[in-house]
Design a protein around this motif. Sequence first.
Motif, PDB file in Angstrom:
ATOM      1  N   ILE A 118       0.557  -1.095  -0.111  1.00 27.63           N
ATOM      2  CA  ILE A 118       0.021   0.212   0.198  1.00 27.63           C
ATOM      3  C   ILE A 118       0.582   1.570   0.006  1.00 27.63           C
ATOM      4  O   ILE A 118       1.795   1.545   0.878  1.00 27.63           O
ATOM      5  N   GLN A 119       0.436   2.091  -0.627  1.00 23.44           N
ATOM      6  CA  GLN A 119       1.417   3.739  -0.798  1.00 23.44           C
ATOM      7  C   GLN A 119       1.113   4.323   0.331  1.00 23.44           C
ATOM      8  O   GLN A 119      -0.254   4.122   1.167  1.00 23.44           O
ATOM      9  N   THR A 120       2.319   5.374   0.540  1.00 24.73           N
ATOM     10  CA  THR A 120       1.647   6.344   1.855  1.00 24.73           C
ATOM     11  C   THR A 120      -0.150   6.902   1.825  1.00 24.73           C
ATOM     12  O   THR A 120      -0.477   7.234   3.147  1.00 24.73           O
ATOM     13  N   LYS A 121      -0.207   7.479   0.619  1.00 27.47           N
ATOM     14  CA  LYS A 121      -1.479   8.380   0.482  1.00 27.47           C
ATOM     15  C   LYS A 121      -2.889   7.773   1.151  1.00 27.47           C
ATOM     16  O   LYS A 121      -3.378   8.012   1.836  1.00 27.47           O
ATOM     17  N   GLU A 122      -2.865   6.561   0.571  1.00 26.67           N
ATOM     18  CA  GLU A 122      -4.008   5.764   1.227  1.00 26.67           C
ATOM     19  C   GLU A 122      -3.518   5.230   2.524  1.00 26.67           C
ATOM     20  O   GLU A 122      -4.832   4.378   2.743  1.00 26.67           O
ATOM     21  N   LEU A 123      -2.325   4.421   3.096  1.00 25.05           N
ATOM     22  CA  LEU A 123      -2.431   4.455   4.117  1.00 25.05           C
ATOM     23  C   LEU A 123      -2.687   5.460   4.838  1.00 25.05           C
ATOM     24  O   LEU A 123      -3.391   4.558   6.165  1.00 25.05           O
ATOM     25  N   LYS A 124      -2.396   6.123   5.125  1.00 25.40           N
ATOM     26  CA  LYS A 124      -2.428   7.345   5.863  1.00 25.40           C
ATOM     27  C   LYS A 124      -4.260   7.773   5.883  1.00 25.40           C
ATOM     28  O   LYS A 124      -4.360   8.442   7.285  1.00 25.40           O
ATOM     29  N   ALA A 125      -4.527   7.851   4.746  1.00 24.52           N
ATOM     30  CA  ALA A 125      -6.420   7.963   5.043  1.00 24.52           C
ATOM     31  C   ALA A 125      -6.215   6.545   5.536  1.00 24.52           C
ATOM     32  O   ALA A 125      -8.027   7.445   6.774  1.00 24.52           O
ATOM     33  N   LEU A 126      -6.103   5.977   4.737  1.00 17.46           N
ATOM     34  CA  LEU A 126      -6.649   4.312   5.925  1.00 17.46           C
ATOM     35  C   LEU A 126      -6.789   4.324   7.700  1.00 17.46           C
ATOM     36  O   LEU A 126      -7.727   3.902   8.808  1.00 17.46           O
ATOM     37  N   CYS A 127      -5.474   4.911   7.541  1.00 18.87           N
ATOM     38  CA  CYS A 127      -5.533   5.149   9.333  1.00 18.87           C
ATOM     39  C   CYS A 127      -5.603   6.271  10.219  1.00 18.87           C
ATOM     40  O   CYS A 127      -5.213   6.116  11.439  1.00 18.87           O
ATOM     41  N   GLY A 128      -6.353   7.447   8.881  1.00 19.62           N
ATOM     42  CA  GLY A 128      -7.004   8.607  10.290  1.00 19.62           C
ATOM     43  C   GLY A 128      -5.978   9.916   9.985  1.00 19.62           C
ATOM     44  O   GLY A 128      -6.421  10.103  11.142  1.00 19.62           O
ATOM     45  N   TYR A 129      -4.799   9.451   9.672  1.00 22.35           N
ATOM     46  CA  TYR A 129      -3.655  10.747   9.376  1.00 22.35           C
ATOM     47  C   TYR A 129      -4.172  11.679   8.454  1.00 22.35           C
ATOM     48  O   TYR A 129      -3.747  11.824   7.197  1.00 22.35           O
ATOM     49  N   THR A 130      -5.589  12.537   8.268  1.00 23.78           N
ATOM     50  CA  THR A 130      -5.973  13.512   7.836  1.00 23.78           C
ATOM     51  C   THR A 130      -5.584  14.482   7.949  1.00 23.78           C
ATOM     52  O   THR A 130      -5.111  15.074   9.263  1.00 23.78           O
ATOM     53  N   LYS A 131      -5.830  15.625   7.641  1.00 22.69           N
ATOM     54  CA  LYS A 131      -6.071  16.540   7.746  1.00 22.69           C
ATOM     55  C   LYS A 131      -6.013  17.523   9.661  1.00 22.69           C
ATOM     56  O   LYS A 131      -5.658  17.999  10.677  1.00 22.69           O
ATOM     57  N   ASP A 132      -7.413  16.682   9.956  1.00 28.05           N
ATOM     58  CA  ASP A 132      -8.342  17.137  11.299  1.00 28.05           C
ATOM     59  C   ASP A 132      -7.906  15.509  12.193  1.00 28.05           C
ATOM     60  O   ASP A 132      -8.630  15.200  13.299  1.00 28.05           O
ATOM     61  N   GLY A 133      -7.072  14.521  11.645  1.00 29.93           N
ATOM     62  CA  GLY A 133      -7.073  13.310  12.159  1.00 29.93           C
ATOM     63  C   GLY A 133      -5.995  13.581  13.350  1.00 29.93           C
ATOM     64  O   GLY A 133      -5.449  14.043  13.980  1.00 29.93           O
ATOM     65  N   PHE A 134      -5.272  11.995  13.075  1.00 28.07           N
ATOM     66  CA  PHE A 134      -4.013  11.361  13.705  1.00 28.07           C
ATOM     67  C   PHE A 134      -3.126  11.972  13.794  1.00 28.07           C
ATOM     68  O   PHE A 134      -2.668  12.414  12.480  1.00 28.07           O
ATOM     69  N   LYS A 135      -1.776  12.772  14.193  1.00 26.84           N
ATOM     70  CA  LYS A 135      -0.662  13.367  13.623  1.00 26.84           C
ATOM     71  C   LYS A 135       0.040  11.874  13.939  1.00 26.84           C
ATOM     72  O   LYS A 135       0.473  11.596  14.944  1.00 26.84           O
ATOM     73  N   GLY A 136       1.667  12.700  13.072  1.00 29.53           N
ATOM     74  CA  GLY A 136       2.708  11.719  13.828  1.00 29.53           C
ATOM     75  C   GLY A 136       2.979  10.411  12.613  1.00 29.53           C
ATOM     76  O   GLY A 136       3.445   9.437  13.402  1.00 29.53           O
ATOM     77  N   PHE A 137       2.185  10.305  11.744  1.00 27.97           N
ATOM     78  CA  PHE A 137       2.806   9.148  10.758  1.00 27.97           C
ATOM     79  C   PHE A 137       3.926   9.181  10.734  1.00 27.97           C
ATOM     80  O   PHE A 137       4.611   7.699  11.014  1.00 27.97           O
ATOM     81  N   ASP A 138       4.852   9.816  10.737  1.00 28.58           N
ATOM     82  CA  ASP A 138       6.292   9.693  10.085  1.00 28.58           C
ATOM     83  C   ASP A 138       6.704   9.034  10.683  1.00 28.58           C
ATOM     84  O   ASP A 138       7.963   8.090  10.887  1.00 28.58           O
ATOM     85  N   THR A 139       6.516   9.360  12.320  1.00 22.40           N
ATOM     86  CA  THR A 139       7.553   8.493  13.631  1.00 22.40           C
ATOM     87  C   THR A 139       7.266   6.932  13.574  1.00 22.40           C
ATOM     88  O   THR A 139       7.731   6.065  13.775  1.00 22.40           O
ATOM     89  N   ASN A 140       5.751   7.234  13.442  1.00 26.77           N
ATOM     90  CA  ASN A 140       5.225   5.613  13.393  1.00 26.77           C
ATOM     91  C   ASN A 140       6.289   4.920  12.410  1.00 26.77           C
ATOM     92  O   ASN A 140       5.727   3.646  12.233  1.00 26.77           O
ATOM     93  N   ILE A 141       5.778   5.448  10.597  1.00 22.03           N
ATOM     94  CA  ILE A 141       5.900   4.118   9.990  1.00 22.03           C
ATOM     95  C   ILE A 141       7.640   3.894   9.931  1.00 22.03           C
ATOM     96  O   ILE A 141       8.055   2.938   9.525  1.00 22.03           O
ATOM     97  N   VAL A 142       8.069   4.919  10.488  1.00 18.94           N
ATOM     98  CA  VAL A 142       9.782   4.441  10.881  1.00 18.94           C
ATOM     99  C   VAL A 142      10.235   4.097  11.200  1.00 18.94           C
ATOM    100  O   VAL A 142      11.274   2.496  11.807  1.00 18.94           O
ATOM    101  N   ARG A 143       9.232   3.885  12.926  1.00 21.86           N
ATOM    102  CA  ARG A 143       9.738   2.698  13.852  1.00 21.86           C
ATOM    103  C   ARG A 143       9.698   1.587  13.190  1.00 21.86           C
ATOM    104  O   ARG A 143      10.015   0.435  13.694  1.00 21.86           O
ATOM    105  N   LEU A 144       8.226   1.259  12.580  1.00 21.13           N
ATOM    106  CA  LEU A 144       7.821  -0.172  11.659  1.00 21.13           C
ATOM    107  C   LEU A 144       9.350  -0.510  11.244  1.00 21.13           C
ATOM    108  O   LEU A 144       9.143  -1.554  11.329  1.00 21.13           O
TER     109      LEU A 144
END
Length: 222
Positions: A118-144
């Motif tokens: 899955i590509q970044t944009k779709e993954l962020k949307a499915l996991c709630g990392y939207t403009k008004d949603g969750f923050k910290g996607f980059d930190t979490n994806i790097v940790r994984l």
Amino acid sequence: MKTIHTRQDLIDVIQEYGFVPLFSSCIKGYSVEENVDPQVWFTDQEGPWEWKGQLAVEKICAYGKFFRKGAGFVSLQWWPDFVNYRRDGYDFDARCDEGLAKYADQSIYNEVVKHKAIQTKELKALCGYTKDGFKGFDTNIVRLQMQTYLVIRDFPYALDKNGNPYGWGVSEYTTPELHIGRRLTRSAYKRDPRESFERMVSFLQKKLPDVPEAQIRKFLKI
């Protein structure tokens, strides 16, 4: 490390050194960036920026943000020990069962497994990392990636109305079990993770005899 002029040069360096960061790291002079021919480093000629996706797709090595949260390559020869050490004896499900995985990491990992890739944009949307949603996607994806539960499989390009690629390639994530293979990825599980770490340190010490051991350990540590 020899100067990298061609795609084959990059492959040779990865095979020889096992663990190769794309950009400068805590070991001075030890990266693709510091040893590449300037004519193929972000120019109109194809270079490491393009080759990295090719090598990942062709399963010549593992690619992801593995070194001090920076991008790099791990040869398939050393991938099992790298995984064994970085996972510290835990499959992702076991990490969850022990309460060691953050909820955000579980959400991202589960979506990747569900979609296989899955590509970044779709993954962020499915996991709630939207403009008004969750923050910290980059930190979490790097940790994984640092924990080797995820790798980058490819860098697909967006296409214009005429079907021509444009812009920068977008990271496409998958698990190493799906991409590289479960058997190879987990083939060092029989070893204690500390043994895998010492094997990697010893190997790089021989390859980089002028680099202090402490720097090598820092480079390889999660």
